[in-house]
Design a protein around this motif. Sequence first.
Motif, PDB file in Angstrom:
ATOM      1  N   ASP A  31       0.812  -1.217   0.000  1.00 60.73           N
ATOM      2  CA  ASP A  31       0.000   0.000   0.000  1.00 60.73           C
ATOM      3  C   ASP A  31       0.849   1.272   0.000  1.00 60.73           C
ATOM      4  N   GLY A  32       2.164   1.124  -0.196  1.00 62.03           N
ATOM      5  CA  GLY A  32       3.042   2.283  -0.266  1.00 62.03           C
ATOM      6  C   GLY A  32       3.573   2.750   1.068  1.00 62.03           C
ATOM      7  N   GLY A  58       5.682   4.317  14.019  1.00 56.87           N
ATOM      8  CA  GLY A  58       6.421   4.908  12.916  1.00 56.87           C
ATOM      9  C   GLY A  58       6.139   4.277  11.572  1.00 56.87           C
ATOM     10  N   PHE A  59       5.853   5.129  10.587  1.00 58.41           N
ATOM     11  CA  PHE A  59       5.640   4.669   9.212  1.00 58.41           C
ATOM     12  C   PHE A  59       5.728   5.870   8.287  1.00 58.41           C
ATOM     13  N   TRP A  60       5.813   5.597   6.998  1.00 57.85           N
ATOM     14  CA  TRP A  60       5.757   6.654   5.977  1.00 57.85           C
ATOM     15  C   TRP A  60       5.025   6.091   4.767  1.00 57.85           C
ATOM     16  N   ARG A  61       3.844   6.641   4.550  1.00 62.36           N
ATOM     17  CA  ARG A  61       3.058   6.191   3.411  1.00 62.36           C
ATOM     18  C   ARG A  61       2.977   7.283   2.359  1.00 62.36           C
ATOM     19  N   VAL A  62       3.188   6.905   1.098  1.00 58.09           N
ATOM     20  CA  VAL A  62       2.937   7.771  -0.053  1.00 58.09           C
ATOM     21  C   VAL A  62       2.040   6.984  -1.005  1.00 58.09           C
ATOM     22  N   GLY A  63       0.870   7.518  -1.279  1.00 61.12           N
ATOM     23  CA  GLY A  63      -0.054   6.825  -2.160  1.00 61.12           C
ATOM     24  C   GLY A  63      -1.314   7.629  -2.350  1.00 61.12           C
ATOM     25  N   ALA A 129       2.035  10.708   4.258  1.00 64.83           N
ATOM     26  CA  ALA A 129       1.816  10.728   5.704  1.00 64.83           C
ATOM     27  C   ALA A 129       3.057  10.157   6.375  1.00 64.83           C
ATOM     28  N   LEU A 130       3.734  10.997   7.153  1.00 62.70           N
ATOM     29  CA  LEU A 130       5.026  10.638   7.741  1.00 62.70           C
ATOM     30  C   LEU A 130       4.925  10.703   9.260  1.00 62.70           C
TER      31      LEU A 130
END
Length: 615
Positions: A31-32, A58-63, A129-130
């Motif tokens: 899901d990116g 902690g995560f970093w999503r780009v989509g 979303a970081l």
Amino acid sequence: MAVRLELHVAGRIEDYALIGDMQTAALVCRDGTVDWLCLPRFDSQAIFAGLLGTEDHGFWRVGPAHAPEAGAPDATRRRYRGDSLVLESEWDTPDGTVRVTDFMPPRDGAPQVIRIVEGVSGEVPMRSALRMRFSYGRIVPWVHRRDGRLVGIAGPDSVWYDTAVLGREEELTTYGKDLTTYTDFTVSAGDRIAFTLSWQPSHKEPPSLPEPEQALAATGDFWSEWVALCTYHGPYREAVIRSLITLKALTYAPTGGIVAAPTTSLPEEIGGVRNWDYRYTWLRDAAITLSSLLRTGYREEARAWREWLLRAVAGDPENLQIMYGIAGERELGEAELDWLPGYENSAPVRVGNGAAHQLQLDVYGETIEALHLAHMTGLSRNDYASQLQLKLIRYLEDHWNQPDEGIWEVRGPRRHFVHSKVMAWVAVDRTIKLVESGDAEGPLERWRELREDIHRDVCEKGYDPERNTFTQSYGSQELDASLLLIPQVGFLPPDDKRVIGTIEAIQRELSTPDGFILRYPTHAGDDNVDGLAGDEGAFLACSFWMADDLAMIGRVDEARRLFEKLLSLRNDLGLLAEEWDSKHQRQVGNFPQAFSHVPLIDTALRLTASGAYGG
């Protein structure tokens, strides 16, 4: 605690892609979402630990943007760009199609994770979303703007977040909410927008502004040039190349050390306690990796590993550890992170590895075998390597007949493991060959007698004549898949009835219903060899060893079928974890695992040489 605006849980292990810069690595979900990233090294504390906890760690999503309650959509398709470690993920949405390209450029300065969003068609609303969380998800950094850039700082670490609309002067709006950094934007066909995370010690000046397009081109060139060195051109080239790229990605470039995997505590049984930290250099894993690299044309990596080995054991070769840190560190103390619930609630989460100081006699054999292969393939002579080999043999002369913890790092009582004795024999045999070649001096007759003594001891005490099979340890009735290595290392010829009997016994007693191989029986009780509760999946390396043995004893069609069945277990990007859970039909264990990709390469080479392949 932050309000969860991004509904995301860690994916299945096989849902992840690997990107890396040969000093650390990140795992990117379908899901990116980047759910795992340690900075600046493989064994550093994680800045994104959502893989072992929740999005709050902690995560970093780009989509594509989505309603929080709906959850982030998986990419419609994904692939590596050619033979590289550049990941491309594409989403087809009602508004159009968008592509995200993720990579980590080979390091020249600050480590970077670069994510380039490209509009393919239509106009697609997007979101970055970081949620930075230092110290394995425990510490919320101080996030603020500095000189027009966004930086998160906690203690010795700083992470810089940069955005750029490539080719135009526009700026993106970034804002914070609920301890999370967001960037909302829309991409149209032809748009290219880049996001970069860069790590820097917090006391130093900010890292240079990233140049995403130049970094992408340089990263592609690096992998193209490296893959071009491969000498294997057989029918399994795609699988071999992807495995070689993975092994290269697991190599710590500054020292030549090779991590077993870039992760910790991905469970061998979902919900179980068999969760270990693999972000270190096992001599065994690294030695067999060196073998595969040498056999496929990668001499520079082999030379670098040999130099790492000599530095790691310098000053104390008699007390050879089974593993070291990636720069040769000896102390790898084990601890549990009780604030992390673990992957799918598989606790505890461990960092460090208490097995580092176990006695595992087989590592002497694997290390000397690797040095022998380097010598035989013409790697430039290193006198200290020969001296090290002789020192290791002198240690084995006095200790080969001791019980040890064995290849599988059991945490139960020491035993006389047959595989350990066989590899002690290998160490002596290869050293005899070194002396016979004239490149070293030593007491040949004494060592020839030692070689014969070890061989006789194994055949008398480690073999069950009634069942016609070697056993896991002296006096045991149990089997062990490491016995499959007996013909591969030359201890006995493949056509020896004892070898054939052992192969067939392992097929009967250690096979899963879908035909893969367990390491050894796991069961409750005082006689449980590894001293741990629970079970584990089929060990993929052992299943590749079975395919090798079947080919060696002439059952080549059966070997090919097993090998191709194993290839089908790889995820869509060609990656393998340590084990396969036959019950739930999924990968388990740390990921991606060098000890799975190395025997894949070896079996492909063996089957290619024998002509045992379809099509």
